[in-house]
Design an enzyme around this catalytic site. Structure first.
Site, PDB file in Angstrom:
ATOM      1  N   SER A  43     -15.601  25.296 -27.343  1.00 17.37           N
ATOM      2  CA  SER A  43     -15.883  24.088 -27.832  1.00 17.37           C
ATOM      3  C   SER A  43     -14.782  23.767 -28.928  1.00 17.37           C
ATOM      4  CB  SER A  43     -17.011  23.858 -28.475  1.00 17.37           C
ATOM      5  OG  SER A  43     -17.289  23.067 -29.464  1.00 17.37           O
ATOM      6  N   GLU A  78     -19.652  21.866 -14.105  1.00 20.70           N
ATOM      7  CA  GLU A  78     -19.968  20.632 -14.379  1.00 20.70           C
ATOM      8  C   GLU A  78     -19.350  19.635 -13.564  1.00 20.70           C
ATOM      9  OE1 GLU A  78     -21.728  20.301 -18.798  1.00 20.70           O
ATOM     10  OE2 GLU A  78     -20.002  21.834 -18.524  1.00 20.70           O
ATOM     11  N   TYR A 137      -8.437  -6.054  14.086  1.00 22.78           N
ATOM     12  CA  TYR A 137      -8.043  -5.602  12.725  1.00 22.78           C
ATOM     13  C   TYR A 137      -8.064  -6.694  11.893  1.00 22.78           C
ATOM     14  CZ  TYR A 137      -4.798  -3.858   8.934  1.00 22.78           C
ATOM     15  OH  TYR A 137      -4.537  -3.500   7.756  1.00 22.78           O
ATOM     16  N   ASN A 177     -18.616  26.950 -22.229  1.00 30.23           N
ATOM     17  CA  ASN A 177     -19.306  25.784 -21.556  1.00 30.23           C
ATOM     18  C   ASN A 177     -18.899  25.954 -20.146  1.00 30.23           C
ATOM     19  OD1 ASN A 177     -20.266  24.576 -23.873  1.00 30.23           O
ATOM     20  ND2 ASN A 177     -18.323  23.596 -24.276  1.00 30.23           N
ATOM     21  N   HIS A 214     -40.355  23.362  -8.438  1.00 27.92           N
ATOM     22  CA  HIS A 214     -40.707  22.602  -9.842  1.00 27.92           C
ATOM     23  C   HIS A 214     -39.809  22.842 -11.102  1.00 27.92           C
ATOM     24  CE1 HIS A 214     -43.893  20.543  -7.612  1.00 27.92           C
ATOM     25  NE2 HIS A 214     -44.316  21.835  -7.176  1.00 27.92           N
ATOM     26  N   LYS A 230     -19.500  28.872 -28.497  1.00 22.83           N
ATOM     27  CA  LYS A 230     -19.364  27.886 -27.128  1.00 22.83           C
ATOM     28  C   LYS A 230     -18.634  28.483 -26.011  1.00 22.83           C
ATOM     29  CE  LYS A 230     -22.205  24.927 -26.373  1.00 22.83           C
ATOM     30  NZ  LYS A 230     -22.056  23.609 -26.714  1.00 22.83           N
ATOM     31  N   SER A 283       0.854  -1.300   0.079  1.00 24.06           N
ATOM     32  CA  SER A 283      -0.060  -0.087   0.018  1.00 24.06           C
ATOM     33  C   SER A 283       0.618   1.241   0.067  1.00 24.06           C
ATOM     34  CB  SER A 283      -0.824  -0.017   1.149  1.00 24.06           C
ATOM     35  OG  SER A 283      -0.098  -0.052   2.476  1.00 24.06           O
TER      36      SER A 283
END
Ligand code: ARG
Length: 468
Positions: free
Chosen positions: A285, A298, A325, A293, A164, A291, A31
């Site tokens: 874009s 997002e 553990y 964006n 709504h 565009k 790890s």
């Protein structure tokens, strides 16, 4: 293909693993690549532990000093970017100890007296999550400040309020922004609450049963800034509820951020046009030159999904594990690290967007004036001024809306004689309540949308932030 069974230890992955099952074992067990991030906490934990061992006479004071000095050198190396990364070292705990041994020799072997990697990792991870909470709290505070500043500036800007996603009643933009300030305030309290629960020291629980050495758990707890040692050694090494508390607070917080992000996405769309996002938070874009964006918003919205996934991942990992553990628990760290990184980025992006977004009050007002958004104000006027029961007023107003719809005008553009055909009790006084400004100004109830109420609540929020 082309590799005989003799040449390869395994037909499926023999090309990669020359050593057969033992190499696969090493790979699945390792790890270090992930938990290298714990180096700072690991060394802090070891420093507290060895100082205690020396003070208690469990190891000779001179050896404790040599180890402490060596740990300082390991820390300096890590700080300079030379964090051990040899996969043969398994995890960060083995790696720092191995490096210590290279630096100070066999005396390093005394460090692990009265300790196990089980209490060590539980300690390190608690320390890490504690720092993570403090960092998130700072980020949330900055976002609150940005929201309050913009809310003060936009206290009287009228926009449509939605239910709504249909125009419902006019509200003020400042009020809308302060709604998010409140959500973030609750998120902060969730993180702070989990920090308080987390802040107990597992160190000294050893493998699971405690130790026969005369350790001083209060001393190590205090040295590491914990409020007290954990009371049960089995619990100390086997629970990860502190990490889950963090993840669940992060998931809730990410949901709030994603809802704010979604507002920005909607508001920046052309049919709405309520905001224009600055270049810094938009992309173009590759094919459509017009565009712009709202990618950052997002992505904040998208990241919330991943953060919720991280919380789910650890919940499922922990479900049904027997005490104490189990190695499954090594999988506790990746979701926490991932969620923390995503949340940190999301916070920075949202704060930046809130600080710099350009609002378009003209567009907001035009939208607020559509959709008969002051119909409730007409109904309320009929109740207040003419003593008409609300249910009846609701019907009267519905008829007025139908008329306005037919004539293609706003409610306040209906001539009085037309309004009176709907109900003869209507008089000229009604026009005072039909405009969007009158509508918002009237909503002065505590927590309501009136500009003066928004200013008062913003001032309160600002004072609270200043007091911290
Ligand atoms: N790397 C391990 C983890 O993160 C450390 C604890 C190992 N303990 C053990 N008993 N093998 O969980």
């Amino acid at each position: 293909m082309g590799i005989s069974r003799k040449e390869s230890s395994n037909e499926m992955w023999g090309g990669r693993f020359e050593g057969g099952p033992a190499a696969v074992m090493r790979e699945i067990n390792n790890s270090l690549a992930l938990d290298r991030r714990l180096w700072r906490q690991d060394i802090a934990g070891s420093q507290a532990h060895v100082a205690m061992l020396g003070a208690q006479g469990i190891v000779p004071a001179a050896d404790a000093d040599a180890i402490a000095e060596g740990l300082g050198r390991v820390a300096a190396e890590c700080e300079a970017g030379r964090i051990p990364d040899d996969p043969a070292l398994e995890d960060i705990h083995m790696a720092t100890e191995a490096r210590l041994a290279e630096l100070v020799g066999p005396v390093a072997g005394r460090l692990h007296t009265a300790r196990s990697r089980n209490d060590q990792v539980a300690t390190d991870f608690r320390l890490w999550v504690r720092d993570a909470i403090d960092e998130v709290d700072r980020g949330l505070r900055s976002l609150q400040r940005a929201l309050v500043a913009r809310a003060e500036e936009q206290a009287a800007t009228v926009m449509p309020g939605f239910t709504h996603l249909q125009v419902a009643q006019p509200v003020t933009l400042g009020h809308h922004l302060l709604a998010f300030h409140e959500m973030i305030a609750r998120d902060r309290s969730r993180f702070i609450d989990s920090r308080r629960r987390l802040n107990e020291s597992p160190l000294g629980a050893a493998a699971l049963a405690g130790t026969g050495f005369p350790i001083d758990r209060d001393r190590t707890a205090t040295a590491l800034g914990f409020a007290r040692p954990m009371r049960n050694s089995l619990d100390a090494v086997s629970d990860r509820d502190f990490a889950l508390d963090y993840l669940q607070a992060a998931a809730q917080c990410a949901l709030h951020l994603s809802r704010l992000a979604e507002e920005f996405v909607i508001w920046a769309s052309q049919p709405f046009g309520f905001v224009s996002l600055p270049d810094a938070w938009s992309t173009g874009s590759s094919i459509m030159p017009q565009k712009r964006n709202p990618d950052a918003a997002e992505l904040v919205r998208g990241h919330a999904g991943r953060i919720v996934g991280c919380a789910t991942a650890l919940l499922v990992t922990m479900k049904g594990l027997p005490l104490a553990y189990s190695k499954d628990m090594q999988d506790d760290k990746p979701p926490v690290f991932e969620a923390h990184d995503l949340l940190g980025l999301s916070l920075l992006a949202m704060t930046g967007m809130v600080e710099t977004v350009a609002f378009r009050p003209d567009r907001m007002r035009a939208a607020a004036e559509g959709g008969f958004s002051t119909a409730t104000d007409l109904a309320d006027w009929l109740v207040r001024v003419q003593g008409i029961p609300f249910r009846e007023a609701h019907h009267v107003t519905g008829r007025a809306v139908r008329l306005a719809e037919k004539r293609g005008c706003r409610l306040w553009e209906l001539p009085l004689e037309v309004l009176r055909t709907v109900d003869a009790r209507i008089d000229a006084g009604v026009y005072e309540v039909l405009s969007v400004d009158a509508s918002v100004a009237s909503r002065r109830s505590y927590g309501g949308t009136a500009p003066e109420e928004v200013r008062a609540r913003a001032a309160e929020a600002r004072a609270e932030l200043d007091r911290e």
